[in-house]
Design a protein around this motif. Structure first.
Motif, PDB file in Angstrom:
ATOM      1  N   ASP A 170      -7.268   9.938   2.014  1.00  0.00           N
ATOM      2  CA  ASP A 170      -5.387   9.727   1.912  1.00  0.00           C
ATOM      3  C   ASP A 170      -4.738  11.443   1.329  1.00  0.00           C
ATOM      4  O   ASP A 170      -3.786  11.555   0.932  1.00  0.00           O
ATOM      5  CB  ASP A 170      -5.797   8.966   0.866  1.00  0.00           C
ATOM      6  CG  ASP A 170      -4.059   8.739  -0.803  1.00  0.00           C
ATOM      7  OD1 ASP A 170      -3.400   7.886   0.476  1.00  0.00           O
ATOM      8  OD2 ASP A 170      -4.246   9.084  -1.656  1.00  0.00           O
TER       9      ASP A 170
ATOM     10  N   THR B   1       0.245   8.936   4.720  1.00  0.00           N
ATOM     11  CA  THR B   1      -0.463   7.729   5.757  1.00  0.00           C
ATOM     12  C   THR B   1      -1.667   8.322   6.675  1.00  0.00           C
ATOM     13  O   THR B   1      -1.942   9.255   7.023  1.00  0.00           O
ATOM     14  CB  THR B   1       0.720   7.221   6.989  1.00  0.00           C
ATOM     15  OG1 THR B   1       1.102   8.441   7.065  1.00  0.00           O
ATOM     16  CG2 THR B   1       1.894   6.748   5.805  1.00  0.00           C
TER      17      THR B   1
ATOM     18  N   LEU C  13       0.821  -1.242   0.163  1.00  0.00           N
ATOM     19  CA  LEU C  13      -0.041  -0.050   0.172  1.00  0.00           C
ATOM     20  C   LEU C  13       0.908   1.420   0.063  1.00  0.00           C
ATOM     21  O   LEU C  13       0.121   2.260  -0.476  1.00  0.00           O
ATOM     22  CB  LEU C  13      -1.108   0.348   0.972  1.00  0.00           C
ATOM     23  CG  LEU C  13      -1.849  -1.156   1.248  1.00  0.00           C
ATOM     24  CD1 LEU C  13      -2.749  -0.933   2.152  1.00  0.00           C
ATOM     25  CD2 LEU C  13      -3.037  -0.766   0.098  1.00  0.00           C
ATOM     26  N   CYS C  14       1.785   0.864   0.669  1.00  0.00           N
ATOM     27  CA  CYS C  14       2.792   2.692   0.128  1.00  0.00           C
ATOM     28  C   CYS C  14       2.981   3.086  -1.001  1.00  0.00           C
ATOM     29  O   CYS C  14       3.749   3.852  -1.214  1.00  0.00           O
ATOM     30  CB  CYS C  14       4.507   2.139   1.514  1.00  0.00           C
ATOM     31  SG  CYS C  14       5.153   0.798   0.027  1.00  0.00           S
TER      32      CYS C  14
ATOM     33  N   SER D 180       1.410   3.091  -3.709  1.00  0.00           N
ATOM     34  CA  SER D 180      -0.001   3.671  -3.882  1.00  0.00           C
ATOM     35  C   SER D 180      -1.257   5.442  -3.314  1.00  0.00           C
ATOM     36  O   SER D 180      -1.450   5.435  -3.392  1.00  0.00           O
ATOM     37  CB  SER D 180      -1.186   3.092  -4.670  1.00  0.00           C
ATOM     38  OG  SER D 180      -1.216   2.333  -3.118  1.00  0.00           O
ATOM     39  N   ARG D 181      -0.292   5.184  -1.838  1.00  0.00           N
ATOM     40  CA  ARG D 181      -0.253   6.413  -0.971  1.00  0.00           C
ATOM     41  C   ARG D 181      -0.623   8.050  -1.596  1.00  0.00           C
ATOM     42  O   ARG D 181       0.784   7.617  -2.358  1.00  0.00           O
ATOM     43  CB  ARG D 181      -0.700   5.756   0.510  1.00  0.00           C
ATOM     44  CG  ARG D 181       1.326   6.201   0.345  1.00  0.00           C
ATOM     45  CD  ARG D 181       1.463   5.671   2.289  1.00  0.00           C
ATOM     46  NE  ARG D 181       3.457   6.361   2.412  1.00  0.00           N
ATOM     47  CZ  ARG D 181       3.412   5.078   2.781  1.00  0.00           C
ATOM     48  NH1 ARG D 181       3.351   4.051   3.586  1.00  0.00           N
ATOM     49  NH2 ARG D 181       4.689   5.551   2.873  1.00  0.00           N
ATOM     50  N   SER D 182      -1.023   8.702  -1.087  1.00  0.00           N
ATOM     51  CA  SER D 182      -0.481   9.826  -0.619  1.00  0.00           C
ATOM     52  C   SER D 182       0.311  10.116   0.138  1.00  0.00           C
ATOM     53  O   SER D 182       1.318  11.044   0.502  1.00  0.00           O
ATOM     54  CB  SER D 182      -1.059  11.292  -1.502  1.00  0.00           C
ATOM     55  OG  SER D 182      -1.942  10.979  -2.747  1.00  0.00           O
TER      56      SER D 182
ATOM     57  N   CYS E 122      -2.470   3.356   4.962  1.00  0.00           N
ATOM     58  CA  CYS E 122      -2.444   3.496   4.286  1.00  0.00           C
ATOM     59  C   CYS E 122      -3.226   3.061   2.892  1.00  0.00           C
ATOM     60  O   CYS E 122      -4.353   1.980   3.237  1.00  0.00           O
ATOM     61  CB  CYS E 122      -1.363   3.043   3.389  1.00  0.00           C
ATOM     62  SG  CYS E 122       0.735   3.422   4.665  1.00  0.00           S
ATOM     63  N   ARG E 123      -4.254   4.220   1.955  1.00  0.00           N
ATOM     64  CA  ARG E 123      -5.226   3.804   1.029  1.00  0.00           C
ATOM     65  C   ARG E 123      -5.249   2.572   0.627  1.00  0.00           C
ATOM     66  O   ARG E 123      -3.851   2.876  -0.308  1.00  0.00           O
ATOM     67  CB  ARG E 123      -5.295   5.521   0.935  1.00  0.00           C
ATOM     68  CG  ARG E 123      -6.724   4.974   0.112  1.00  0.00           C
ATOM     69  CD  ARG E 123      -7.176   6.218  -1.242  1.00  0.00           C
ATOM     70  NE  ARG E 123      -8.291   5.430  -2.100  1.00  0.00           N
ATOM     71  CZ  ARG E 123      -8.263   5.891  -3.341  1.00  0.00           C
ATOM     72  NH1 ARG E 123      -7.663   6.740  -4.359  1.00  0.00           N
ATOM     73  NH2 ARG E 123      -9.736   6.020  -4.035  1.00  0.00           N
TER      74      ARG E 123
END
Ligand code: SF4
Length: 260
Positions: free
Chosen positions: A120, A97, A90-91, A93-95, A157-158
């Motif tokens: 996010d 945390t 998930l790291c 694609s996240r903007s 994370c999203r």
């Protein structure tokens, strides 16, 4: 070793199997030396030439080692570690945390599933329509965001496209939530939705069967209800949530009366 920790270890091993022994998530950037060190521990590749059994053992050891380090962190160290975490896919694609928001000494802890698009973008959990609904739910039991309640998610994370977090992602993020709970020491946890309930309680039982009962996370009472996002799609569910919130309030009153 206790039956609970056996079960946790068995579940972790299951997840590691699902990883295919190659959880090679790369370090993107770390916000602090501590986070970099921690992330390195969970992204290192076992020595070339190691066989499957050795690789598996190495990963289990790294997993346990990372969890143990997180469980020793203070609040600020935990925030820094989450901000720089690259322990699961998930790291990528996240903007940003989403650590959580609220009173770190709260009696109430609300745990949802994972950040959505707005979360996010802002770094705060439960914003937008679902967030407004959660605020209304809190108001129904005389609570207000930021006052005696902390709000967080199973994963920080999203998940892309607002899908559910996978077991691997939830398990990777579990030490952060475990440490948040240890540090906050809430009197009562409200699990918002099936993903939150099943991960906190380590069960695959349906949400319907989890409602209306007081469960335990270690020794902390847990009450399970629907996620606000579900209610936005299923308005009739509001009556059941109202029931759950009244149940949570009366449970808290009993806890306060009994000095817990
Ligand atoms: S979801 Fe949790 S474990 Fe995965 S990268 Fe984000 S903070 Fe790390």
């Amino acid at each position: 070793m206790s039956a609970k920790s056996d079960a946790r270890r068995a579940r972790r091993e299951l997840v590691l199997n699902e990883l295919g022994l190659t959880p090679l998530w790369r370090i993107r950037e770390a916000n602090a030396p501590e986070a970099a060190q921690l992330n390195q521990a969970c992204t290192e590749i076992p020595a070339v030439g190691a066989g499957p059994a050795e690789i598996h053992t190495a990963h289990v050891d790294q997993w346990e080692d990372r969890r143990a380090k997180i469980l020793r962190m203070g609040w600020e160290g935990l925030q820094t570690s989450v901000a720089g975490c690259v322990a699961c896919p998930l790291c990528e694609s996240r903007s940003r945390t989403v650590f959580g928001v609220g009173d770190p000494n709260a009696d109430w802890l609300c745990v949802g599933e994972g950040p959505g698009a707005q979360e996010d973008a802002t770094g705060e959990p439960f914003v937008g329509l679902a967030g407004q609904l959660l605020d209304n739910m809190l108001a129904a039991i005389d609570l207000k965001r930021g006052r005696n309640v902390f709000i967080t998610n199973i994963v920080k994370c999203r998940p892309p496209g607002n899908r559910e977090p996978t077991p691997v992602e939830a398990q990777s993020c579990e030490p952060y939530l475990a440490r948040q709970i240890e540090l906050i020491r809430p009197r009562l946890i409200i699990a918002l939705g099936k993903i939150a309930g099943s991960n906190l309680l380590n069960t695959s039982a349906s949400l319907a069967s989890l409602r209306g009962k007081v469960h335990k996370y270690l020794d902390i009472p847990v009450i399970v209800t629907y996620h606000p996002a579900y209610l936005l799609r299923n308005l009739p569910g509001k009556a059941m949530v109202w029931e759950d919130l009244c149940f949570a309030r009366s449970t808290m009153n009993q806890l306060l009366q009994s000095g817990h």
